[in-house]
Each structure stands twice: as C-alpha cells, then as structure tokens.
Design an enzyme around this catalytic site. Structure first.
Site, short mmCIF file in Angstrom:
data_model
loop_
_atom_site.label_atom_id
_atom_site.label_comp_id
_atom_site.label_asym_id
_atom_site.label_seq_id
_atom_site.Cartn_x
_atom_site.Cartn_y
_atom_site.Cartn_z
N ASP A 195 0.53 -1.02 0.05
CA ASP A 195 0.05 0.39 0.18
C ASP A 195 0.68 1.39 0.02
OD1 ASP A 195 -1.63 2.46 0.97
OD2 ASP A 195 -3.05 0.84 1.06
N HIS A 196 1.05 1.87 -1.28
CA HIS A 196 2.21 2.80 -1.00
C HIS A 196 2.17 4.00 -0.66
CE1 HIS A 196 -0.60 5.24 -3.69
NE2 HIS A 196 0.14 5.98 -3.73
N HIS A 258 -5.96 3.10 1.42
CA HIS A 258 -4.81 4.15 1.88
C HIS A 258 -5.96 4.46 3.62
CE1 HIS A 258 -3.16 3.22 -1.67
NE2 HIS A 258 -4.05 3.75 -2.39
C1 BG6 Z 1 -4.22 5.02 -6.13
C2 BG6 Z 1 -5.18 5.16 -6.61
O1 BG6 Z 1 -3.84 3.47 -5.46
O2 BG6 Z 1 -3.76 5.58 -5.08
C3 BG6 Z 1 -5.23 6.45 -7.51
O3 BG6 Z 1 -5.35 4.06 -7.72
C4 BG6 Z 1 -4.88 7.31 -6.53
O4 BG6 Z 1 -7.00 6.34 -7.91
C5 BG6 Z 1 -3.73 7.79 -5.89
O5 BG6 Z 1 -4.82 8.74 -7.66
C6 BG6 Z 1 -3.63 9.05 -4.77
O6 BG6 Z 1 -1.98 8.63 -4.46
P1 BG6 Z 1 -1.67 9.54 -4.20
O7 BG6 Z 1 -0.35 9.29 -3.35
O8 BG6 Z 1 -0.83 10.54 -5.09
O9 BG6 Z 1 -1.86 10.34 -3.01
#
Ligand code: BG6
Length: 507
Positions: A195-196, A258
C-alpha cells in the site's frame, strides 16, 4: 525460524540510509506495463543512484510483449528522464523473458534464467518477484511459480518473496479467494502486499509523533478528542484510467486500503516494539475495533457521489461520465464520505469521519484530531468569538508537516482570544530528501522488512468494514449524489457532519 523472519528491521534498528539490498534476482511480471515504467523502474533508478543496490542484483522482466534483452534494456533507459551512470550499469545486466503467463514453459524458461544468474551473476538463489500485472493474474502467476518450483529459494538461507499491489480482491469473498490462491503457492511470510501510503514518510511519522513523544499520547483518546477526520482529496480526475476506475470507485480505490491503513496507525495502541509483527498486530486490532457499518445505518452514515463538469485550478474539466472509457450513465462513485465508530476503551464515542474524492479543489491528505472544548470558558463570548476548538493536524501531503491549532491572546488592550496555529514543516526542518514511497518499499522488500506491508488479516478486516457499504452502493440504498468538479463534494457530505454539530476541515 525462516530467513525472512530474521531480516533487519530499519525502524527497529535505525539502519535507514545504510541499507543495501542483498544479491538477488528481481523478477518483474508485467515488465512492459505502465506500473513498471511509471513506478518500479524509476524507483530502482533512485536506489541505484544512491548505491543502495547490490552489484549482484539483476532485474529480469517477464511479459507477453515480444521483446529481447536489448529492447527491455532500451525501455529501462527510456523511462528514466536523466539516468545516472549507476543506472546504466545496472540496466546493462537486465534480462527479459517473453511468454504467456498461463504457459508453463514461460516459467521453465524463467527458471533457467534464474539458475544461470545464480551461477554467473552471483544472485545467490535470492528471488524477489514483483507482480505488476492486472490483478486477474496474481493467483495464476503465483501458482505457476510454485508449480515450476520457483516459490522456494533454491538454497538454504536464500529467499523467495512475492510483492503484490492492490487491488487485493474486489470484496471480502474475492479477497479471501485470492489469499487462498496465494497461500497455496507462498507462505504468508513470503508475501509483501504494497500500500504505497505506508511508504510515505508522513504516514510513518504518525508512529513517531505518537510514540516518540510524551505530550501527544496522553490526550490521544476519548477523554480529550472530540472527533477524528481523515481526508484524501485529489484535484485530478480519472485521467486515462477511466476503464479501471469504472470497476473500482473511490471506496475500493482509496477507502478500503489507504484510508484504512492511515486509520490503523492513527487509532492503534502503542506497540510493544516497532518490529513488524507488533506494529501489524496493533494495526489489525485497531481495525477490528472499527464498528462494521450495519446495513440499516449505511444510508445515514455514508455519502456517495460523482463529479459533474466544473472548474479546477482555473481550468474547465468535464464531468466523470464524459471521461474517456467511462459509461455515460455510470454510477461509479468518485467521492465517499463516511462516519465510523470505534468500539474500544480509547475511542468509544469518538466519531471518525473520512472522506475522499477526485476533482476536489486541491490535492491534500491529512489526519486531524479535533479536541473537545474546555469544560468552562472563562471569557465572554465577545472575547472568544473567533476561538475554534484545538486541533492537531498531520499533513500527509503535499505540504508535509504537522499543525497544532490553539487559542492565543490577540495583542492589544482588550482581552480577546483567537485561534492561531503552530506549524512544523518537513521541508523547513530537515535537509534530507524523503525517499519516494516505491523506493522505500522496494528496498524494504529486498532486505526482507515486512513492517510497511499489509498482512493478510489486515486486508480481511478492511474489507469487512467496507463490505456493507459496497453492498449498499450496489443496491442503491445509498443514493448517488452529484457535485461540481472543483467543490468539496456534495452538500450531503457537509450535512453528515453538521448533523453532529461539526464541520469538515478548516484546520
Ligand atoms: C492510488 C489510486 O492507489 O492512489 C489512485 O489508485 C490515486 O486513484 C492514488 O490517485 C493517490 O495516491 P497519491 O500518492 O497521489 O496520494
């Protein structure tokens, strides 16, 4: 104990900065795809640039596209705008295996390449498989790896790990099915679910803020906190990902993963240590304390909406239904707001409001704790008209930092009190650059630190929380509201908080 369990934990040992990958073969499935070019290869390049990779690390790309080693190397040089010499060196050893993922001979050929690399390039029987494919292939690829004898390290002391990206299923049942397939081929300790958000410095900083200080934790509970807000706001629309987004929606795309991860860190109890097991145990306990929405309360506690055309950042943008690859009568939600409750000693009676949306006025993610008002305000209303409740806001992005909001005397003869804020900003406090989330997580997986990856039971618990909401969206018991692009969502979202005498943001 398996070798994976003995990997150094940088959170525990303060090794960040000195960490280096062991010798290994990094096998990327979906090597010609978007995720590889956009995230994985650029993150690898940054790791190579700062000498965090072993000289005996070799990347093996696997995909259906008909490429050879030279063409894959060319692609790897092209996707990084300003490649470092270290990257050019690394790319020179890249290998490529073309083949269908359902064809066993693909895996036999891959096995041969890996054996050759162990012999000739010193990859030491260590394998890190990265599934950058469409989710439908997660199970089949894992199974084929196991069938070809590749899901175990070929030597004692080596490792074989599998990295996968969300979506981990589409709902509780399919997530469990996927887990069954993965566990049929790999053991849980070999699985690294990304989960990034957990790779973001500021998300990890929630742990530091709470558990490295004495002043916050004593008030981090129902005795002082009035409510919690989590916002993941994006100004972008769905771009070219309309086709994917139609099958996901904001609940699956952001809330199930997230938002739940951020909530886990915000609500959890102090872990015994910062070892992976302790942190993940506490996170899952916190998620288990979130009350699973009852079907009869979903309609009142959840807002579902979709954006229409409007103006964002001075630019006119089309509505969701006019986006590329989106059905003109789509009912996919691009905005969700929810009121959740937590049933435990720390949080009973403290509502948690979460919201996420695309095409909102600006991009920011934050967690805010709003505190209760003082039990008795000694000042007259005229003196404290501008006094808002105290709040602590963790700004996850883009302006990373922490804001503490409190009341202060306005200078002058009169005694008036007004809200002010004290800011900590990452940019101003530290010279060090934050590693990008993928860079961080990729190195974690290489060194075998699972702390910032999601365990199977966390995935399960997150789905259990969103499942009744998914069902309510499907049977339309939560009506689809509309909002103009460039606004903070539909009025229903404000009403959700107004009903409880509260309001969003304004921190
Ligand atoms: C991803 C989603 O997991 O997270 C995207 O699939 C979203 O739709 C993105 O834009 C948001 O990530 P960050 O790091 O830009 O907040």
């Amino acid at each position: 104990m398996a070798p994976e369990d003995l990997a150094p934990n940088p959170l525990a040992e303060g090794l960040e900065g000195e960490r280096r990958s062991p010798p290994l073969a990094l096998v990327i499935f979906g090597a010609s795809g978007d995720l590889t070019s956009r995230k994985i290869l650029p993150a690898l390049e940054r790791l190579a640039r700062r000498r965090a990779l072993s000289p005996n690390l070799v990347v093996v790309g696997v995909a259906r596209s008909d490429m050879d080693d030279a063409q894959f190397r060319e692609l790897a040089l092209k996707v990084v705008p300003d490649p470092s010499p270290a990257w050019e060196d690394l790319v020179a050893s890249f290998r490529y295996v073309a083949g269908d993922y359902t064809d066993p001979t693909t895996f036999d050929r891959l096995g041969q390449v890996l054996a050759d690399l162990d012999q000739g390039a010193g990859t030491a029987g260590n394998r890190l498989y990265y599934l950058a494919t469409v989710p439908g292939l997660f199970g089949p690829v894992a199974r084929s790896l196991a069938r070809a004898g590749l899901s175990r390290a070929p030597r004692e002391g080596g490792f074989a790990r599998l990295v996968i990206e969300k979506p981990f299923g589409r709902d509780l049942a399919s997530a469990r099915e996927l887990d069954g397939e993965l566990h049929g081929a790999f053991e849980e300790r070999q699985l690294y679910r990304i989960d990034h958000y957990l790779g973001k410095e500021t998300v990890q900083n929630v742990l530091a803020l709470r558990f490295a200080n004495t002043i916050f934790e004593p008030v981090w509970n129902r005795r002082y906190v009035d409510h919690v807000q989590v916002t993941v706001a994006e100004s972008l629309g769905v771009g070219h990902r309309g086709g994917f987004y139609e099958t996901a929606g904001a609940l699956r795309d952001i809330v199930q993963n997230h938002v739940m991860q951020v909530l886990g860190l915000t609500l959890m109890e102090p872990p015994a240590t910062v070892e992976a097991k302790d942190i993940r145990d506490e996170k899952v306990k916190a998620l288990r304390s979130i009350v699973i929405p009852a079907p009869e309360t979903v309609a009142a506690d959840v807002v579902r909406a979709q954006y229409d055309a409007g103006w964002v950042d001075g630019e006119y943008v089309v509505g969701y239904r006019e986006e590329e690859d989106v059905s003109p009568d789509s009912t996919t939600e691009t905005f969700v707001a929810m009121r959740l409750e937590v049933d435990n000693w720390r949080w009973a009676g403290v509502p948690v409001y979460v919201r996420t949306g695309k095409r909102l006025p600006k991009r920011f993610t934050e967690v805010a704790l709003q505190f209760q008002r003082v039990p008795h305000l000694s000042f007259a209303t005229s003196q404290s008209r501008d006094l808002l409740p105290d709040a602590l806001v963790v700004r996850i992005q883009p302006d990373e930092g922490i804001t503490l909001r409190f009341g202060a005397k306005v200078p002058g003869q009169a005694f008036a009190v007004r809200t002010v804020s004290m800011d900590f900003s990452y940019g101003a406090a530290f010279m060090e650059e934050s590693p990008d989330a993928y860079e961080r997580l990729l190195l974690d997986a290489m060194v075998g630190d699972p702390t910032l990856f999601i365990r199977s039971d966390e995935v399960d618990q997150s789905w259990r929380i969103v499942e009744p909401v998914l069902r309510a969206f499907e049977d339309d018991s939560v009506p689809l509201a509309r909002y103009e692009a460039g606004t903070w969502g539909p009025p229903e979202s404000d009403r959700l908080l107004a009903r409880d005498g509260r309001r969003w943001g304004a921190f």
